[in-house]
Scaffold this motif. Sequence first.
Motif, mmCIF file in Angstrom:
data_model
loop_
_atom_site.group_PDB
_atom_site.id
_atom_site.type_symbol
_atom_site.label_atom_id
_atom_site.label_comp_id
_atom_site.label_asym_id
_atom_site.label_seq_id
_atom_site.Cartn_x
_atom_site.Cartn_y
_atom_site.Cartn_z
ATOM 1 N N UNK A 217 -11.949 -9.579 -27.465
ATOM 2 C CA UNK A 217 -10.839 -9.194 -26.592
ATOM 3 C C UNK A 217 -11.232 -8.122 -25.594
ATOM 4 N N UNK A 218 -11.940 -7.098 -26.075
ATOM 5 C CA UNK A 218 -12.339 -5.995 -25.198
ATOM 6 C C UNK A 218 -13.335 -6.479 -24.148
ATOM 7 N N UNK A 219 -14.317 -7.274 -24.575
ATOM 8 C CA UNK A 219 -15.330 -7.766 -23.638
ATOM 9 C C UNK A 219 -14.713 -8.674 -22.578
ATOM 10 N N UNK A 220 -13.762 -9.517 -22.982
ATOM 11 C CA UNK A 220 -13.109 -10.403 -22.012
ATOM 12 C C UNK A 220 -12.358 -9.603 -20.961
ATOM 13 N N UNK A 221 -11.697 -8.544 -21.390
ATOM 14 C CA UNK A 221 -10.919 -7.723 -20.461
ATOM 15 C C UNK A 221 -11.811 -7.053 -19.420
ATOM 16 N N UNK A 222 -12.875 -6.388 -19.886
ATOM 17 C CA UNK A 222 -13.728 -5.667 -18.937
ATOM 18 C C UNK A 222 -14.583 -6.630 -18.116
ATOM 19 N N UNK A 223 -14.892 -7.814 -18.681
ATOM 20 C CA UNK A 223 -15.694 -8.784 -17.933
ATOM 21 C C UNK A 223 -14.936 -9.302 -16.724
ATOM 22 N N UNK A 224 -13.638 -9.515 -16.864
ATOM 23 C CA UNK A 224 -12.821 -9.995 -15.746
ATOM 24 C C UNK A 224 -12.872 -9.007 -14.593
ATOM 25 N N UNK A 225 -12.682 -7.725 -14.910
ATOM 26 C CA UNK A 225 -12.663 -6.687 -13.872
ATOM 27 C C UNK A 225 -14.046 -6.484 -13.279
ATOM 28 N N UNK A 226 -15.061 -6.393 -14.142
ATOM 29 C CA UNK A 226 -16.419 -6.138 -13.660
ATOM 30 C C UNK A 226 -16.922 -7.288 -12.796
ATOM 31 N N UNK B 178 -32.650 -6.533 -1.067
ATOM 32 C CA UNK B 178 -31.604 -7.329 -0.426
ATOM 33 C C UNK B 178 -31.921 -8.820 -0.376
ATOM 34 N N UNK B 179 -33.162 -9.230 -0.067
ATOM 35 C CA UNK B 179 -33.437 -10.672 -0.012
ATOM 36 C C UNK B 179 -33.242 -11.367 -1.361
ATOM 37 N N UNK B 180 -33.389 -10.614 -2.454
ATOM 38 C CA UNK B 180 -33.269 -11.198 -3.787
ATOM 39 C C UNK B 180 -31.886 -11.027 -4.371
ATOM 40 N N UNK B 181 -30.979 -10.416 -3.615
ATOM 41 C CA UNK B 181 -29.639 -10.132 -4.131
ATOM 42 C C UNK B 181 -28.811 -11.409 -4.143
ATOM 43 N N UNK B 182 -28.459 -11.860 -5.336
ATOM 44 C CA UNK B 182 -27.665 -13.069 -5.488
ATOM 45 C C UNK B 182 -26.538 -12.807 -6.458
ATOM 46 N N UNK B 183 -25.514 -13.647 -6.388
ATOM 47 C CA UNK B 183 -24.391 -13.505 -7.310
ATOM 48 C C UNK B 183 -24.854 -13.681 -8.746
ATOM 49 N N UNK B 184 -25.751 -14.665 -8.962
ATOM 50 C CA UNK B 184 -26.226 -14.928 -10.316
ATOM 51 C C UNK B 184 -27.005 -13.741 -10.863
ATOM 52 N N UNK B 185 -27.867 -13.169 -10.022
ATOM 53 C CA UNK B 185 -28.646 -12.019 -10.467
ATOM 54 C C UNK B 185 -27.777 -10.820 -10.760
ATOM 55 N N UNK B 186 -26.810 -10.540 -9.897
ATOM 56 C CA UNK B 186 -25.940 -9.401 -10.095
ATOM 57 C C UNK B 186 -25.043 -9.587 -11.311
ATOM 58 N N UNK B 187 -24.556 -10.808 -11.500
ATOM 59 C CA UNK B 187 -23.697 -11.063 -12.651
ATOM 60 C C UNK B 187 -24.468 -10.930 -13.953
ATOM 61 N N UNK B 188 -25.753 -11.254 -13.944
ATOM 62 C CA UNK B 188 -26.559 -11.093 -15.154
ATOM 63 C C UNK B 188 -26.692 -9.616 -15.511
ATOM 64 N N UNK B 189 -26.816 -8.770 -14.477
ATOM 65 C CA UNK B 189 -26.885 -7.334 -14.731
ATOM 66 C C UNK B 189 -25.531 -6.819 -15.203
ATOM 67 N N UNK B 190 -24.456 -7.367 -14.632
ATOM 68 C CA UNK B 190 -23.114 -6.989 -15.075
ATOM 69 C C UNK B 190 -22.917 -7.333 -16.547
ATOM 70 N N UNK B 191 -23.412 -8.497 -16.955
ATOM 71 C CA UNK B 191 -23.310 -8.893 -18.354
ATOM 72 C C UNK B 191 -24.128 -7.962 -19.248
ATOM 73 N N UNK B 192 -25.296 -7.557 -18.762
ATOM 74 C CA UNK B 192 -26.112 -6.605 -19.525
ATOM 75 C C UNK B 192 -25.395 -5.261 -19.655
ATOM 76 N N UNK B 193 -24.705 -4.862 -18.581
ATOM 77 C CA UNK B 193 -23.941 -3.615 -18.615
ATOM 78 C C UNK B 193 -22.811 -3.705 -19.630
ATOM 79 N N UNK B 194 -22.105 -4.835 -19.622
ATOM 80 C CA UNK B 194 -21.021 -5.037 -20.580
ATOM 81 C C UNK B 194 -21.576 -5.043 -22.002
ATOM 82 N N UNK B 195 -22.736 -5.679 -22.186
ATOM 83 C CA UNK B 195 -23.356 -5.714 -23.507
ATOM 84 C C UNK B 195 -23.729 -4.334 -24.006
ATOM 85 N N UNK B 196 -24.268 -3.492 -23.115
ATOM 86 C CA UNK B 196 -24.612 -2.116 -23.490
ATOM 87 C C UNK B 196 -23.376 -1.343 -23.902
ATOM 88 N N UNK B 197 -22.319 -1.484 -23.111
ATOM 89 C CA UNK B 197 -21.051 -0.818 -23.409
ATOM 90 C C UNK B 197 -20.495 -1.283 -24.751
#
Length: 208
Positions: A51-60, A141-160
């Motif tokens: 529940x907590x991960x789903x909530x913060x994942x939506x916002x992040x 910047x040339x390597x900045x993609x939605x998939x790459x950024x979202x993977x880091x977001x998921x890692x951030x959520x996992x750490x939290x």
Amino acid sequence: MTSISPWLVLAGLGVFHGLNPAMGWLFAVALGLHRGRRMVVVRSLLPIAAGHAASIAVVASAAVLLGFIVDQRPLEIAAGILLLAWATYQAVYGHRHRVRVGMTTGMVGLGVWSFLMASAHGAGLMLVPVVIPLCLSSMPAPDLTAAGSLSIALAAIGTHMAAMLAVILIISLTVYDWIGLGFLRRGWINFDLIWIAALTVTGLVLIF
């Protein structure tokens, strides 16, 4: 990714959430005591985490995706204003709009409650100031993609989540095995006030 500071902040917020009885451990202990099984306390961490991960994942995730459309600075200001508005709402109306779930609810109810409680507290909003720069400045910047950024977001959520669940597990088992819930009658730290202060300070830092 070159600095460990954002990850420590994410873990620190996880520890704070874990300490707050409203974020899970109180329900885990109550459910374990009601069913008379220690393992129920441990199993309760699964719906709490979901529940907590789903909530913060939506916002992040929404914040990261917006970062590809809006420049980072205006996004930070908007996030700061939103944090201040949410802190004001929590201070004025937060105590009147509590999520009502019985202390002996089932695992599904516990997961729903965890999602609603995290959302009501603005848990995901508090991660935005860390997640946005972490995701949008973590690669060239040339390597900045939605998939790459979202993977880091998921890692951030996992750490939290890892930090939060570790604290919840330690506290809930300690209370279940040795302390009991009676100590809450003698007083407890008002985490709501601390959270409101944290939301306010973070909002001001983002804006100014």
